[in-house]
Design an enzyme around this catalytic site. Structure first.
Site, mmCIF file in Angstrom:
data_model
loop_
_atom_site.group_PDB
_atom_site.id
_atom_site.type_symbol
_atom_site.label_atom_id
_atom_site.label_comp_id
_atom_site.label_asym_id
_atom_site.label_seq_id
_atom_site.Cartn_x
_atom_site.Cartn_y
_atom_site.Cartn_z
ATOM 1 N N CYS A 205 33.201 39.857 42.508
ATOM 2 C CA CYS A 205 33.508 38.545 41.919
ATOM 3 C C CYS A 205 34.264 38.755 40.611
ATOM 4 O O CYS A 205 34.220 39.841 40.024
ATOM 5 C CB CYS A 205 32.241 37.725 41.714
ATOM 6 S SG CYS A 205 31.007 38.572 40.754
ATOM 7 N N SER A 233 35.090 45.815 40.398
ATOM 8 C CA SER A 233 35.644 44.517 40.013
ATOM 9 C C SER A 233 36.035 44.481 38.534
ATOM 10 O O SER A 233 37.214 44.644 38.200
ATOM 11 C CB SER A 233 34.638 43.433 40.351
ATOM 12 O OG SER A 233 35.302 42.226 40.508
ATOM 13 N N ARG A 234 35.073 44.291 37.655
ATOM 14 C CA ARG A 234 35.335 44.351 36.214
ATOM 15 C C ARG A 234 34.099 44.942 35.543
ATOM 16 O O ARG A 234 32.967 44.600 35.910
ATOM 17 C CB ARG A 234 35.608 42.949 35.628
ATOM 18 C CG ARG A 234 36.998 42.414 35.883
ATOM 19 C CD ARG A 234 38.099 43.190 35.132
ATOM 20 N NE ARG A 234 39.432 42.671 35.414
ATOM 21 C CZ ARG A 234 40.243 43.129 36.363
ATOM 22 N NH1 ARG A 234 39.876 44.120 37.128
ATOM 23 N NH2 ARG A 234 41.443 42.601 36.526
ATOM 24 N N GLU A 263 36.440 50.394 29.145
ATOM 25 C CA GLU A 263 37.754 50.749 29.688
ATOM 26 C C GLU A 263 38.922 50.552 28.718
ATOM 27 O O GLU A 263 39.826 51.353 28.659
ATOM 28 C CB GLU A 263 38.011 49.868 30.911
ATOM 29 C CG GLU A 263 38.633 50.578 32.057
ATOM 30 C CD GLU A 263 38.636 49.655 33.260
ATOM 31 O OE1 GLU A 263 39.705 49.398 33.762
ATOM 32 O OE2 GLU A 263 37.553 49.174 33.669
ATOM 33 N N HIS A 295 39.685 53.153 37.296
ATOM 34 C CA HIS A 295 40.363 51.915 37.717
ATOM 35 C C HIS A 295 41.537 52.216 38.648
ATOM 36 O O HIS A 295 42.677 51.837 38.375
ATOM 37 C CB HIS A 295 40.827 51.106 36.499
ATOM 38 C CG HIS A 295 40.930 49.642 36.798
ATOM 39 N ND1 HIS A 295 40.615 48.671 35.907
ATOM 40 C CD2 HIS A 295 41.309 48.989 37.922
ATOM 41 C CE1 HIS A 295 40.808 47.474 36.454
ATOM 42 N NE2 HIS A 295 41.236 47.658 37.691
HETATM 43 P P1 NAD Z 1 39.200 36.415 44.810
HETATM 44 O O1 NAD Z 1 39.515 35.360 43.816
HETATM 45 O O2 NAD Z 1 39.879 36.414 46.137
HETATM 46 O O3 NAD Z 1 37.607 36.420 45.099
HETATM 47 C C1 NAD Z 1 36.636 36.300 44.111
HETATM 48 C C2 NAD Z 1 35.394 35.679 44.755
HETATM 49 O O4 NAD Z 1 34.344 35.670 43.781
HETATM 50 C C3 NAD Z 1 35.622 34.224 45.206
HETATM 51 O O5 NAD Z 1 35.202 34.064 46.549
HETATM 52 C C4 NAD Z 1 34.747 33.427 44.242
HETATM 53 O O6 NAD Z 1 34.206 32.240 44.824
HETATM 54 C C5 NAD Z 1 33.650 34.439 43.944
HETATM 55 N N1 NAD Z 1 32.862 34.085 42.770
HETATM 56 C C6 NAD Z 1 33.244 33.385 41.665
HETATM 57 N N2 NAD Z 1 32.191 33.237 40.839
HETATM 58 C C7 NAD Z 1 31.132 33.847 41.434
HETATM 59 C C8 NAD Z 1 29.764 34.020 41.067
HETATM 60 N N3 NAD Z 1 29.289 33.528 39.926
HETATM 61 N N4 NAD Z 1 28.966 34.688 41.917
HETATM 62 C C9 NAD Z 1 29.442 35.196 43.091
HETATM 63 N N5 NAD Z 1 30.723 35.053 43.481
HETATM 64 C C10 NAD Z 1 31.553 34.380 42.665
HETATM 65 O O7 NAD Z 1 39.419 37.786 44.052
HETATM 66 P P2 NAD Z 1 39.737 39.225 44.686
HETATM 67 O O8 NAD Z 1 41.207 39.365 44.897
HETATM 68 O O9 NAD Z 1 38.795 39.459 45.828
HETATM 69 O O10 NAD Z 1 39.342 40.171 43.463
HETATM 70 C C11 NAD Z 1 37.997 40.303 43.031
HETATM 71 C C12 NAD Z 1 37.984 41.088 41.730
HETATM 72 O O11 NAD Z 1 38.396 42.438 41.969
HETATM 73 C C13 NAD Z 1 38.999 40.590 40.678
HETATM 74 O O12 NAD Z 1 38.438 39.552 39.913
HETATM 75 C C14 NAD Z 1 39.245 41.801 39.855
HETATM 76 O O13 NAD Z 1 38.329 41.770 38.781
HETATM 77 C C15 NAD Z 1 38.898 42.967 40.769
HETATM 78 N N6 NAD Z 1 40.052 43.844 41.077
HETATM 79 C C16 NAD Z 1 39.893 45.185 40.900
HETATM 80 C C17 NAD Z 1 40.932 46.062 41.195
HETATM 81 C C18 NAD Z 1 40.792 47.554 41.020
HETATM 82 O O14 NAD Z 1 41.809 48.252 41.023
HETATM 83 N N7 NAD Z 1 39.591 48.073 40.876
HETATM 84 C C19 NAD Z 1 42.159 45.538 41.673
HETATM 85 C C20 NAD Z 1 42.285 44.159 41.869
HETATM 86 C C21 NAD Z 1 41.218 43.316 41.562
#
Ligand code: NAD
Length: 329
Positions: A205, A233-234, A263, A295
């Site tokens: 998330c 994620s973060r 980070e 990352h």
């Molecule tokens: P997305 O917007 O498609 O999905 C995020 C999901 O989290 C949504 O379904 C949303 O409803 C849900 N959400 C929001 N609040 C929530 C809560 N309180 N509890 C549970 N779920 C909740 O995003 P995505 O493209 O799947 O990316 C997810 C995360 O991955 C990004 O926010 C980013 O931080 C991270 N990311 C990491 C990398 C990496 O290289 N490691 C790369 C891209 C993104």
């Protein structure tokens, strides 16, 4: 269109140069400096600038870009929390981004971390290199028929659900919105049930006020003993001090992190003893069942190609005046 490309890494240049062949109307000049108020003036004579998650696209930067005639900012990333959108609107600067460039890249890395922790691959690799072929300390568990708990089932979380399902795991999930595409094989549960029932917990998330430190000592205590926790994620979804406490309580079979709270603080660039002594990341690395990567979840050829393709398509949509789902403002 002439684009000034900030914070260039060799792999950015490679993927954009390759993709640019399909966009003959674009010309890119690459520079190493990141976009911020000190470097914004370099955009003089260009039509657009290309920035990244690390860029400072606040009011000061935008004022300088505006004075240099910039009308388009191409963010080659999904997030745009580093852009002052109000100021951009005031100056009539269009901001475009690249949402969801390769969810599978991040989800596959999440599973790689889970497997590496479960089967102690980092330890096995080092042991064999030292000519130690014993199996001591390498015992893992099958994922098959275990429960995967996925928190956040957007693009990346959904890809992780599919991967876990492919491993023969029971997949449960928690999200504020249910993803209808997953209904046939994912059961949505409360966060409490997910924490108590999962053998593998993977966080997908976004970081927001409501998710900041969602993994803390209270939620860790609700988890099964021997759970594997993965965060791609973060960093700030996890309260690191509490995670360390949980590890010391022997809660986790393994912890795999691609992101961590410190980070952005360059802890490992400035390796002074004093900084490392107080670094929670350095403390985490001292545990034998923790694996941290830097990352790199997004970092695949396919994801980089998709970022270049969408960014340059965004530039084309700007030239033709077409609206785009990638418009931020
Ligand atoms: P997305 O917007 O498609 O999905 C995020 C999901 O989290 C949504 O379904 C949303 O409803 C849900 N959400 C929001 N609040 C929530 C809560 N309180 N509890 C549970 N779920 C909740 O995003 P995505 O493209 O799947 O990316 C997810 C995360 O991955 C990004 O926010 C980013 O931080 C991270 N990311 C990491 C990398 C990496 O290289 N490691 C790369 C891209 C993104």
């Amino acid at each position: 269109m002439r684009i000034l490309f900030y914070d260039t890494k060799s792999y950015d240049k490679e993927s954009f140069d390759e993709t640019k062949k399909l966009f003959p109307d674009t010309e890119i000049e690459y520079i190493k400096s990141d976009l911020d108020p000190r470097t914004a003036a370099l955009a003089e004579g260009f039509d657009a600038v290309c920035g990244f998650v690390s860029s400072d696209v606040g009011a000061d930067t935008l004022t300088i870009l505006h004075s240099k005639g910039i009308k388009l900012i191409l963010m080659r990333c999904a997030g745009f929390n580093n852009v002052d959108l109000e100021k951009a609107k005031e100056y009539d600067i269009r901001v475009m981004r690249v949402p969801g460039y390769s969810p599978e890249a991040v989800a596959e890395h999440a599973m790689a971390l889970a497997l590496a922790c479960n089967r102690r691959l980092y330890k096995a690799y080092n042991k064999v290199r030292e000519n130690d072929f014993s199996l001591a300390g390498l015992m893992g568990s099958n994922f098959y028929q275990k429960t995967a708990g996925i928190i956040g089932t957007g693009k990346i979380g959904a890809a992780m659900c599919r991967i876990c399902h492919g491993f023969g795991m029971k997949v449960i999930a928690y999200d504020v919105y249910e993803n209808p595409e997953l209904r046939s094989f994912v059961t949505y549960v409360s966060l409490e049930d997910l924490l108590s029932d999962s053998d593998l917990i993977s966080l997908h998330c976004p970081l927001m006020d409501s998710t900041h430190h969602m993994i803390n000592i209270d939620t860790i205590k609700q988890m099964k003993d021997g759970v594997i926790l993965v965060n791609t994620s973060r960093g700030a979804l996890v309260k690191t001090k509490d995670l360390i406490e949980g590890i010391r309580m022997h809660k986790f079979a393994g912890v795999g992190l691609d992101v961590y709270e410190e980070e952005t603080q360059n802890v490992f660039e400035d390796r002074s003893d004093e900084i490392l002594e107080h670094s929670t990341t350095a403390r985490l690395l001292s545990f034998p069942n923790v694996m941290i990567t830097s990352h790199q979840g997004f970092f695949t050829k396919e994801a980089l190609a998709a970022i270049a393709q969408t960014s340059l398509q965004n530039a084309m949509d700007f030239i033709t005046g077409n609206p785009s789902p990638n418009d931020v403002c």
